[in-house]
Design an enzyme around this catalytic site. Structure first.
Site, PDB file in Angstrom:
ATOM      1  N   LEU A  33     -79.340  56.276 -56.491  1.00 28.92           N
ATOM      2  CA  LEU A  33     -78.264  56.106 -55.519  1.00 28.92           C
ATOM      3  C   LEU A  33     -78.467  57.071 -54.352  1.00 28.92           C
ATOM      4  CD1 LEU A  33     -75.468  55.776 -58.200  1.00 28.92           C
ATOM      5  CD2 LEU A  33     -76.030  54.008 -56.537  1.00 28.92           C
TER       6      LEU A  33
ATOM      7  N   TYR B 202     -73.370  63.169 -56.653  1.00 27.87           N
ATOM      8  CA  TYR B 202     -74.000  61.972 -56.092  1.00 27.87           C
ATOM      9  C   TYR B 202     -75.342  61.764 -56.782  1.00 27.87           C
ATOM     10  CZ  TYR B 202     -76.221  65.190 -52.586  1.00 27.87           C
ATOM     11  OH  TYR B 202     -76.891  66.198 -51.935  1.00 27.87           O
ATOM     12  N   CYS B 203     -75.715  60.502 -56.931  1.00 28.09           N
ATOM     13  CA  CYS B 203     -76.933  60.096 -57.641  1.00 28.09           C
ATOM     14  C   CYS B 203     -77.041  60.769 -59.014  1.00 28.09           C
ATOM     15  CB  CYS B 203     -78.178  60.399 -56.802  1.00 28.09           C
ATOM     16  SG  CYS B 203     -79.650  59.484 -57.353  1.00 28.09           S
ATOM     17  N   PRO B 204     -76.013  60.590 -59.867  1.00 27.28           N
ATOM     18  CA  PRO B 204     -76.046  61.247 -61.178  1.00 27.28           C
ATOM     19  C   PRO B 204     -77.126  60.666 -62.079  1.00 27.28           C
ATOM     20  CG  PRO B 204     -74.233  59.683 -61.062  1.00 27.28           C
ATOM     21  CD  PRO B 204     -74.819  59.754 -59.686  1.00 27.28           C
TER      22      PRO B 204
ATOM     23  N   LYS C 229     -74.338  70.980 -59.905  1.00 28.82           N
ATOM     24  CA  LYS C 229     -75.660  70.396 -59.674  1.00 28.82           C
ATOM     25  C   LYS C 229     -76.276  70.892 -58.373  1.00 28.82           C
ATOM     26  CE  LYS C 229     -77.732  65.800 -58.911  1.00 28.82           C
ATOM     27  NZ  LYS C 229     -77.476  64.349 -59.024  1.00 28.82           N
TER      28      LYS C 229
END
Length: 278
Positions: free
Chosen positions: A93, A148-150, A161
């Site tokens: 993502l 975001y973008c896990p 993160k």
């Protein structure tokens, strides 16, 4: 552990450092570059290659992001904030690139036994831990759900993160890629992506699940380690760590054989973006 060391301990690592020069080119070129390196390393035309790259303000979307019902409005918002927008040729993502985010790609040849996908992720995680071994903070690899973008190999300190790892496999080459938020505000980057999804999705029902981003779960290494780090600081740590766990490292660029390959792979990436984004 020994298995991971074997993966990192290549006889010869070619280092292509674009941590400064890539600031002045489109991030599309980086994805064309990594495909080129996968093909050349996988085909035995070049040794294992590590590439570092930093781009100016760019949001890199995954294919899934292009299915957002109000995608163009979301992209317009990002552009109004001063960001270029591209779509990478792999899963995942949206992520944010800027001058405080260092990207590292490790490209391995896949031998007869192959490289298990988790082995590639673990090797990168181990390298990052080696880079920051002088700090007492524990670097964990686990999914930070509201980032975001896990993904299962998000790297975090205290559940915040600072990095994400992905992989690209092409023509018997394996590229393990990581983005490291070195300095700046991790939460501000996350807030940008949160707003992008809010605009791009609104209240619509979607086939895919998009992250409900919480800016508080993301931070930069400088914030987490309470130390002012620069891209150059982390580059030096990277080179030292790779040297410590491997054989010889040497600076290099694309070979005469790789240059036309890059032209072809870059054109494919650019054409795909043109079709998706217009």
């Amino acid at each position: 552990m020994e298995d991971l060391l074997d993966l990192l301990k290549q006889d010869d690592w070619r280092i292509i450092d674009q941590s400064v020069s890539a600031l002045y080119i489109s991030a599309l070129q980086s994805f064309g570059m990594d495909d080129t390196l996968c093909a050349s390393v996988g085909g035995g035309l070049a040794p294992a290659t590590a590439r570092s790259w930093v781009h100016d303000k760019t949001v890199v979307l995954g294919i899934q992001d292009t299915k957002l019902p109000h995608l163009q409005e979301g992209i317009q918002y990002l552009r109004e904030q001063g960001y270029d927008v591209i779509v990478r040729n792999s899963g995942g993502l949206a992520v944010v690139l800027d001058e405080g985010v260092l990207n590292i790609t490790l490209v391995f040849p896949e031998n007869e036994k192959g490289i298990d996908i988790n082995r590639g992720y673990d090797a990168m995680w181990m390298l990052i831990k080696e880079m920051f071994a002088d700090f007492s903070a524990e670097i964990e690899a686990k999914e930070i759900v509201r980032s975001y973008c896990p993904g299962s190999y998000d790297l975090s300190i205290g559940d915040q993160k600072f990095a994400g790892i992905s992989q690209r496999r092409l023509r018997k080459g394996v590229a393990v890629q990581i983005y490291l938020c070195v300095d700046g505000s991790g939460s501000e980057r996350a807030a940008l992506i949160k707003e992008f999804y809010s605009i791009g999705k609104r209240q619509a029902e979607t086939k895919f699940t998009y992250p409900d981003v919480d800016p508080d779960v993301m931070a930069s290494l400088s914030e987490l380690l309470n130390t002012e780090l620069s891209i150059q600081d982390v580059m030096l740590r990277f080179l030292r760590a790779l040297k410590n766990v491997s054989g010889r490292i040497s600076a290099g660029q694309l070979t005469a054989e790789e240059v036309p390959m890059f032209k072809s792979y870059y054109e494919r990436v650019a054409e795909r973006n043109e079709k998706i984004l217009g």
